[in-house]
Write an enzyme that holds these catalytic residues in place. Structure first.
Site, PDB file in Angstrom:
ATOM      1  N   THR A 185       0.832  -1.208   0.000  1.00  0.00           N
ATOM      2  CA  THR A 185       0.000   0.000   0.000  1.00  0.00           C
ATOM      3  C   THR A 185       0.864   1.254   0.000  1.00  0.00           C
ATOM      4  OG1 THR A 185      -1.720  -1.100   1.237  1.00  0.00           O
ATOM      5  CG2 THR A 185      -1.618   1.283   1.462  1.00  0.00           C
ATOM      6  N   MET A 238      -1.252  -5.303   7.627  1.00  0.00           N
ATOM      7  CA  MET A 238      -2.513  -5.990   7.919  1.00  0.00           C
ATOM      8  C   MET A 238      -3.577  -5.001   8.407  1.00  0.00           C
ATOM      9  SD  MET A 238      -4.207  -8.646   8.088  1.00  0.00           S
ATOM     10  CE  MET A 238      -3.692 -10.258   8.508  1.00  0.00           C
ATOM     11  N   GLY A 239      -4.481  -4.667   7.491  1.00  0.00           N
ATOM     12  CA  GLY A 239      -5.462  -3.630   7.774  1.00  0.00           C
ATOM     13  C   GLY A 239      -6.315  -3.898   9.002  1.00  0.00           C
TER      14      GLY A 239
HETATM   15  C1  SD4 Z   1      -5.078  -3.523   3.682  1.00  0.00           C
HETATM   16  N1  SD4 Z   1      -3.329  -2.157   4.585  1.00  0.00           N
HETATM   17  O1  SD4 Z   1      -5.960  -3.594   2.831  1.00  0.00           O
HETATM   18  C2  SD4 Z   1      -3.903  -2.632   3.381  1.00  0.00           C
HETATM   19  C3  SD4 Z   1      -3.025  -3.337   2.435  1.00  0.00           C
HETATM   20  C4  SD4 Z   1      -1.710  -3.615   2.857  1.00  0.00           C
HETATM   21  O2  SD4 Z   1      -0.363  -5.478   3.329  1.00  0.00           O
HETATM   22  O3  SD4 Z   1      -0.974  -2.725   3.240  1.00  0.00           O
HETATM   23  N2  SD4 Z   1      -1.404  -4.892   2.820  1.00  0.00           N
HETATM   24  O4  SD4 Z   1      -5.099  -4.149   4.719  1.00  0.00           O
END
Ligand code: SD4
Length: 325
Positions: A185, A238-239
């Protein structure tokens, strides 16, 4: 006592009144709280093409809001990047669904989630902020709004992403991947020549997520928060863990309480570690910037970094981590 006065007084007490006032009377003396390390653009991961774009705009006098939007659009367009925008990895059912948000220095925010078929969700988020009475539009409504505003509808699933998804379907094993190809991201913070801050965050979310899943990235306060009086923060990883801690808001509030950007990121990561016994299995990384342009970053697992553009120089800096690799 106001913090600045306290600092002055405490400094004076330590040095002796006469020596301290002599230093402060020197026209070259600049207390750290007055140091201006901007214009500056900073982003999660090694997204230097994006920070360079935003940074060059900032040095031409562009506003933080315009620079941050243009900056993250670089990665939204990058078909090789399977974690953001066009070319993003699909969900388990093969849908590419994008999440993005943006905040301006006035504290306004716009956001879209579960948006299909639009390559630049950050620009749709900006339109939501500027042209609707709402903060967030999702799914069909977000797509309808985008099309009404002239955004082009296109298929975002590239041949490569489709192939990788079909490969994944064979096992259908779902587990979060830590540090996807060392990028992920993009969350960006820009501080313009007036000292105003804006931020944006955009993603295709976790690869092979459940259909309908929305992560932290479009959630104001979770994936991104900017308070132009204090500073800003943005998250990757991890969102679900970031959402449960309202991570970016937490980082900004910790800075409000006097922590440096670095200390604030560390405290937020440690809070997440403390509340998630499975922290070994997922990554979370934060970057933060205060109003002077000081930057901090911290993450659970090594491998995270942040890109920065400042005074014509583009850099990538390894982030310190809770777990030592
Ligand atoms: C999510 N934080 O959708 C985002 C994507 C990400 O490792 O950074 N994934 O959870």
């Amino acid at each position: 006592m106001k913090r600045r006065n306290f600092i002055k007084t405490a400094g004076a007490a330590g040095l002796g009144i006469t020596a301290a006032s002599r230093i402060m009377a020197n026209p070259l003396f600049k207390p750290s709280y007055m140091t201006k390390n901007y214009p500056v653009a900073v982003a999660t991961w090694n997204f230097q093409n994006a920070t360079r774009k935003a940074g060059e705009l900032l040095y031409q006098g562009t506003s933080a809001l315009d620079a941050v939007e243009q900056g993250v659009r670089v990665e939204e367009s990058n078909l090789k990047n399977t974690t953001v925008g066009d070319g993003g990895a699909p969900d388990r059912d093969g849908n590419v669904t994008l999440d993005a948000c943006i905040m301006n220095p006035e504290g306004n925010a716009g956001s879209v989630a579960y948006l299909k078929h639009i390559a630049h969700p950050v620009s749709v988020a900006r339109k939501v902020m500027e042209e609707t009475p709402h903060v967030m539009l999702v799914g069909e409504g977000a797509l309808q709004f985008a099309l009404q505003n002239g955004f082009e509808k296109k298929d975002l699933l590239t041949k490569e992403s489709e192939k990788a998804w079909k490969e994944w379907l064979k096992e259908k094993e779902y587990k979060p991947i830590i540090n996807i190809e060392n990028h992920d991201t993009i969350g960006m913070l820009c501080l313009d020549e007036n000292g105003d801050m804006a931020g944006a965050c955009t993603t295709s979310g976790l690869a092979y997520k459940m259909n309908g899943r929305v992560g932290d990235s479009p959630i104001i306060g979770a994936g991104l928060f900017v308070d132009n009086e204090i500073g800003g923060a943005t998250a990757t990883g991890m969102g679900e863990a970031v959402m449960k801690s309202v991570g970016s808001f937490l980082v900004v509030e910790l800075m409000r309480q006097g922590k440096s950007p670095q200390q604030a990121c560390e405290e937020a990561v440690k809070r997440i570690v403390g509340k998630n016994s499975n922290y070994n299995d997922f990554q979370v990384g934060f970057i933060a910037m205060n109003k002077q342009g000081d930057i901090g970053s911290y993450c659970i697992h090594g491998g995270f970094s942040y890109a920065k553009y400042y005074k014509g120089e583009s850099t990538n800096t390894k982030s310190d981590s809770f777990l030592r690799d």
